[in-house]
Design an enzyme around this catalytic site. Structure first.
Site, PDB file in Angstrom:
ATOM      1  CG  MET A  10      -0.572 -43.157  27.093  1.00  0.00           C
ATOM      2  SD  MET A  10      -1.167 -43.387  28.785  1.00  0.00           S
ATOM      3  CE  MET A  10      -0.190 -42.176  29.672  1.00  0.00           C
ATOM      4  CB  THR A  83      -3.409 -38.770  27.949  1.00  0.00           C
ATOM      5  OG1 THR A  83      -4.728 -39.278  27.682  1.00  0.00           O
ATOM      6  CG2 THR A  83      -2.862 -39.524  29.132  1.00  0.00           C
ATOM      7  CB  THR A  85      -8.454 -40.675  27.679  1.00  0.00           C
ATOM      8  OG1 THR A  85      -9.058 -40.042  26.545  1.00  0.00           O
ATOM      9  CG2 THR A  85      -9.166 -41.990  27.965  1.00  0.00           C
ATOM     10  CB  CYS A 197      -8.450 -35.519  22.797  1.00  0.00           C
ATOM     11  SG  CYS A 197      -7.233 -36.695  22.166  1.00  0.00           S
ATOM     12  CB  THR A 198      -3.137 -34.273  24.723  1.00  0.00           C
ATOM     13  OG1 THR A 198      -3.059 -35.704  24.632  1.00  0.00           O
ATOM     14  CG2 THR A 198      -3.419 -33.871  26.162  1.00  0.00           C
ATOM     15  CD  GLU A 199      -3.191 -37.579  21.224  1.00  0.00           C
ATOM     16  OE1 GLU A 199      -2.131 -37.888  21.800  1.00  0.00           O
ATOM     17  OE2 GLU A 199      -4.309 -37.671  21.778  1.00  0.00           O
TER      18      GLU A 199
END
Length: 237
Positions: A10, A83, A85, A197-199
């Site tokens: 995710m 993640t 979220t 956010c991990t991205e």
């Protein structure tokens, strides 16, 4: 060495960073051919994202709780949700899974407090920025003052995450937008910024910023490695 259970996918872009960081930290700590013991449940993010945007959090709770139970049955010793979220669903997951959950917000906040900062900018998905589960945890449990972007900027941040970063797309114009948003928050008094956010770590690096960056992916994954190696590290001469 404890076995780490990772709820991932995710997106898989950031989950792959978790795997890399945890194994790098394990090798650094123990040397030789040592690597981490990891059980990974990687979901289909298209299905997860559709439920998120449909505001169907009860179904998401069922999906992730089921995956957590599978990791528990497979022999994981603790759980990492890869993640930010989906930490919104920690209470639902914890109600159906006995594994301890290493909370990403706690590990990030502990490091910020240790570093002496009080006023933090927070960037993440719209779900994280506009819900209390994350921001309230930072303020209530750690005494942090959290600044979030305005509505227009939140929309930009959210869309870049889902339409670009989660698909492995890195855009110079999007990076420029992110840096402008962070600069606005810095001008409002933010002493540091949380890449919540991990991205986001795929787009923004510390060298891009005038204030300290707290990369939740790096922080969370490294904390997982330390937690898995606590016995080995305590027994090191």
């Amino acid at each position: 060495m404890k076995t780490i259970g990772i709820l991932g996918g995710m997106s898989w872009e950031s989950t792959s960073l978790y795997y890399k960081i945890i194994n790098e930290d394990t090798k650094k700590a123990l040397g030789g051919l040592n690597s981490a013991k990891i059980l990974l449940s990687s979901v289909n993010f298209a299905e997860i994202a559709a439920l998120q945007h449909a505001d169907n959090w009860p179904m998401l709770g069922e999906v992730l709780s089921s995956e957590a139970q599978r990791l528990e049955q497979a022999g994981a010793n603790f759980l990492v949700i890869a993640t930010n979220t989906m930490h919104k669903l920690v209470p639902e997951i914890q109600a159906k899974c006995q594994l301890p959950i290493l909370h990403i917000a706690d590990k990030t906040a502990e490091l910020i407090v240790e570093s002496g900062y009080k006023k933090v900018a927070f960037l993440g998905t719209r779900f994280s920025m506009e819900s209390e589960f994350y921001v309230k945890r930072l303020s209530a449990n750690y005494g942090l003052e959290v600044l979030i972007p305005n509505e227009q900027d939140r929309e930009i941040i959210h869309n870049v995450i889902y339409k670009e970063l989660c698909q492995g797309k890195i855009s110079a114009s999007s990076k420029k937008h992110y840096l402008q948003i962070i600069e606005k928050l810095r001008s409002e008094g933010a002493e540091c910024v949380i890449a919540g956010c991990t991205e986001i770590t795929l787009l923004i690096k510390q060298q891009d910023l005038a204030i300290p960056l707290f990369d939740t992916t790096q922080i969370h994954a490294s904390a997982a490695a330390v937690n898995a190696l606590v016995d080995e590290l305590n027994n090191t001469p």
